[in-house]
Structures are given as C-alpha cells and as structure tokens.
Design a protein around this motif. Structure first.
Motif, PDB file in Angstrom:
ATOM      1  N   TYR A  58      42.408  42.832  71.894  1.00  0.00           N
ATOM      2  CA  TYR A  58      43.487  42.304  71.055  1.00  0.00           C
ATOM      3  C   TYR A  58      43.158  40.927  70.471  1.00  0.00           C
ATOM      4  O   TYR A  58      44.041  40.231  69.965  1.00  0.00           O
ATOM      5  CB  TYR A  58      44.790  42.231  71.853  1.00  0.00           C
ATOM      6  N   ASN A  59      41.898  40.528  70.533  1.00  0.00           N
ATOM      7  CA  ASN A  59      41.426  39.279  69.925  1.00  0.00           C
ATOM      8  C   ASN A  59      42.122  38.033  70.477  1.00  0.00           C
ATOM      9  O   ASN A  59      42.386  37.074  69.737  1.00  0.00           O
ATOM     10  CB  ASN A  59      41.599  39.318  68.399  1.00  0.00           C
ATOM     11  N   VAL A  60      42.424  38.050  71.755  1.00  0.00           N
ATOM     12  CA  VAL A  60      42.963  36.851  72.382  1.00  0.00           C
ATOM     13  C   VAL A  60      41.926  35.737  72.269  1.00  0.00           C
ATOM     14  O   VAL A  60      40.751  35.933  72.569  1.00  0.00           O
ATOM     15  CB  VAL A  60      43.302  37.110  73.860  1.00  0.00           C
ATOM     16  N   SER A  61      42.353  34.585  71.808  1.00  0.00           N
ATOM     17  CA  SER A  61      41.401  33.505  71.539  1.00  0.00           C
ATOM     18  C   SER A  61      41.302  32.486  72.670  1.00  0.00           C
ATOM     19  O   SER A  61      40.349  31.706  72.722  1.00  0.00           O
ATOM     20  CB  SER A  61      41.786  32.780  70.248  1.00  0.00           C
ATOM     21  N   ARG A  62      42.287  32.479  73.575  1.00  0.00           N
ATOM     22  CA  ARG A  62      42.277  31.470  74.636  1.00  0.00           C
ATOM     23  C   ARG A  62      42.743  32.093  75.945  1.00  0.00           C
ATOM     24  O   ARG A  62      43.818  32.699  76.003  1.00  0.00           O
ATOM     25  CB  ARG A  62      43.180  30.297  74.254  1.00  0.00           C
ATOM     26  N   ILE A  63      41.945  31.945  76.979  1.00  0.00           N
ATOM     27  CA  ILE A  63      42.306  32.379  78.323  1.00  0.00           C
ATOM     28  C   ILE A  63      42.519  31.147  79.184  1.00  0.00           C
ATOM     29  O   ILE A  63      41.630  30.293  79.300  1.00  0.00           O
ATOM     30  CB  ILE A  63      41.207  33.262  78.957  1.00  0.00           C
ATOM     31  N   SER A  64      43.699  31.030  79.760  1.00  0.00           N
ATOM     32  CA  SER A  64      44.007  29.899  80.629  1.00  0.00           C
ATOM     33  C   SER A  64      44.100  30.393  82.066  1.00  0.00           C
ATOM     34  O   SER A  64      44.855  31.323  82.370  1.00  0.00           O
ATOM     35  CB  SER A  64      45.329  29.249  80.217  1.00  0.00           C
ATOM     36  N   VAL A  65      43.321  29.785  82.945  1.00  0.00           N
ATOM     37  CA  VAL A  65      43.236  30.226  84.342  1.00  0.00           C
ATOM     38  C   VAL A  65      43.971  29.238  85.239  1.00  0.00           C
ATOM     39  O   VAL A  65      43.649  28.040  85.263  1.00  0.00           O
ATOM     40  CB  VAL A  65      41.766  30.358  84.794  1.00  0.00           C
ATOM     41  N   GLY A  66      44.956  29.739  85.968  1.00  0.00           N
ATOM     42  CA  GLY A  66      45.724  28.896  86.881  1.00  0.00           C
ATOM     43  C   GLY A  66      44.968  28.645  88.170  1.00  0.00           C
ATOM     44  O   GLY A  66      45.256  29.255  89.194  1.00  0.00           O
TER      45      GLY A  66
END
Length: 335
Positions: A58-66
């Motif tokens: 889905y072309n997610v541009s940013r992954i934020s990891v908690g």
C-alpha cells in the motif's frame, strides 16, 4: 488549509485480513490516494513479515516502531510487553524492506533510568541507521499501569543527554522530540508533513486525527472490543465523525500557533497573516511574555523557540491553551 499528506494508522494486534479491511476503509471510503504520504505505527510484539509486506504493497512511506527502550529492565518498569529480541527482530525486518522512513520512539524519564542507560538505548538505535528518532518524556496516563508513579527526577538531564548524543551523531532537531537525518545539503523535502497546515486522518483504536478521536481504551479486553465494533461498522458510518468539536476562529489561530512555534524552524509571521488576516503578536499577548522569559525570539520573518524554549516545549504548548479547551481536556480521561 491544503491537505496534501495523510499519516494514517496505528496498528494494534490486528490480523492481516483485518489490516486489509482498515486499508480498504482508508483508501476506498475516504478516497485517499496511495500517492500521498502514509505512516503506520507498529509494535515489535505483534508485527510480522506478512503485515510489513502489506504496508509495502500500500506504499506506506513511514514505519514508526514503538521501541521505548532497548533495555529489558526499563521495558518492565513501564509495563511494556515487548522483549529486546522482539525489538531487534522487528527493526531488522523493517530495514530489509527499505521503507523510505523508519522512525523509532524512545522514552526518557523512566524511573531508574540514567544518562548511561539512555545512551545505551540510543547507541543501539543508531546502529540500525534509523532515519528518525523521537525522544519522548515519560507520560503518566489514566487507565495505565503507571498511574500513581512519578517520572524520573533527572528527566531534564536525560533529555539533554539524548539531545546531545543525537546532534553529535549528525541528526537535525525539528522539535523537542523529533530528530532526523538531514536531507542532502539539508534542503527541505517538499513532501515533508506539516501538521499545522496539512490534513491528517488517524485510523485505529488508539489513533487520533488532528481534530477528533474515537473512543479510547488501554486494557487488552477493552481494546479488542473496540476493534471488533470498529470493523463491523457499515460503510456509511464512516461518513461522519461521532466525536469532536468545531473550532472557533480564535481556537483555530491557537492551534496553528502552537503547532508552528513548537517546531524548531518556528512560525513564519507572514503565513499566519495569510491564513488569518491578523498579526499573531496582537492576537496573543503570551508571545510577548515568553519573549521576556527568553523562551521565544523574533527573528524578523519568524518567531522561534530559543534553545531553552525547545527544552521547555511541554510547558509552552499548554501556556497557549484557552480555559474553555483546558476544561474539556481535563474532563476527558484519556488526555
């Protein structure tokens, strides 16, 4: 104001089919283009290669990891159910898929945390060649296991330690919390999300959009109930917001001001005038008071936080909140 970006999803323990359903709601019901910037926040305890592949599709541009901490003792102190092995495995999977931006959230102010232990977490984060690192103070929220505990007394020293380490490793500070790798020649990326001007939609049981939030929960049972009720909604249910208020012009000005000055680049006075047709310093006497205290400075075209002001951002934001909005916030158990 223009809406050109759409950070969109906080991902609790959803199955791949459930995540597909959320994505369908986002793109089909809301009509959001996949060409727009999208962010997903993930937990190392629940992520999988299949879920990450779906986000890539889905072309997610940013992954934020908690992440919060790379030390198991500190994770236990803040009641996080993740292990350091899960965190390491998660970051390895994320980096292998080459998302444009990987972000790591770290917390300072954990009871028992020292400058040395924070430095150890930052050293591990840096080893993964992370594009963005958010350094958050510990917040004690209602409904959480930490309620009644106190943030570390050396929180300010911890912030300064983390800031100095990141700046010393070539990161640029965008706000009190956000540190990023500089772009080539440190030119501003035209695709950068600007929270005070761009639109945003938040989907997920704990996600909040800029303007409103759906019901909030912390316990696993309550969260799962919210998820189940959410995915059973009819498509027409997503056409209206059931929570929130319409901001008056004065509150819109406050919101724009707060979100602008809390960024290190500050607020361009001409932009404020363009949107609202008035002078920001005439609208808000608080600006003059903060200048007198050495927390704000007028650079001619911009009003910016000083280094001291950046350090005390968590006090400066609430300083501008109106009494009416303050009462609403105080009455909401999740804020």
């Amino acid at each position: 104001m223009p809406s050109t970006h759409a950070p969109f999803l906080e991902s609790p323990d959803l199955s791949v089919p459930q995540l597909h359903r959320v994505m369908e709601i986002f793109f089909n019901t809301f009509g959001i283009s996949q060409d727009r910037s999208g962010a997903v926040e993930i937990s190392p305890a629940t992520i999988s290669e299949q879920k990450l592949a779906l986000f890539k599709e889905y072309n997610v541009s940013r992954i934020s990891v908690g992440v919060q901490s790379f030390l198991q003792t500190e994770l236990r102190t803040i009641a996080r159910g993740t292990t350091t092995n899960q965190i390491t495995s998660c970051l390895e999977m994320v980096k292998q898929l080459n998302f444009p931006v990987t972000n790591v959230d770290l917390i300072y102010g954990i009871p028992g945390q020292t400058p040395d232990t924070l430095a150890e977490s930052l050293k591990t984060a840096l080893s993964f060649d992370i594009e963005q690192i958010f350094l958050y103070p510990l917040y004690i929220r209602d409904l959480t296991p930490l309620k009644g505990k106190s943030i570390s007394e050396n929180a300010l020293l911890l912030y300064q330690t983390g800031r100095d380490i990141l700046l010393g490793n070539g990161y640029v500070q965008d706000s009190m919390r956000m540190f990023r790798k500089p772009a080539p020649n440190d030119l501003k990326n035209s695709d950068e999300y600007c929270c005070q001007e761009d639109g945003m939609i938040g989907l997920g049981t704990n996600a909040r959009s800029v303007h409103y939030a759906t019901p909030y929960a912390v316990g696993q049972t309550q969260i799962k109930q919210l998820i189940e009720s959410y995915i059973k909604l009819d498509q027409n249910d997503f056409k209206t917001a059931g929570h929130g208020i319409i901001l008056s012009m004065k509150e819109r000005k406050r919101r724009y001001l707060i979100k602008s000055i809390l960024k290190c680049r500050g607020m361009k006075k001409q932009d404020y005038f363009k949107y609202f047709g008035s002078d920001c310093e005439s609208d808000f006497v608080q600006i003059h008071r903060l200048k007198e205290k050495g927390l704000l400075v007028d650079c001619g075209t911009h009003i910016k936080l000083t280094e001291k002001g950046i350090m005390y951002s968590d006090a400066i934001g609430p300083f501008f909140i109106s009494k009416a909005i303050g009462r609403r916030m105080a009455s909401h158990p999740a804020i």
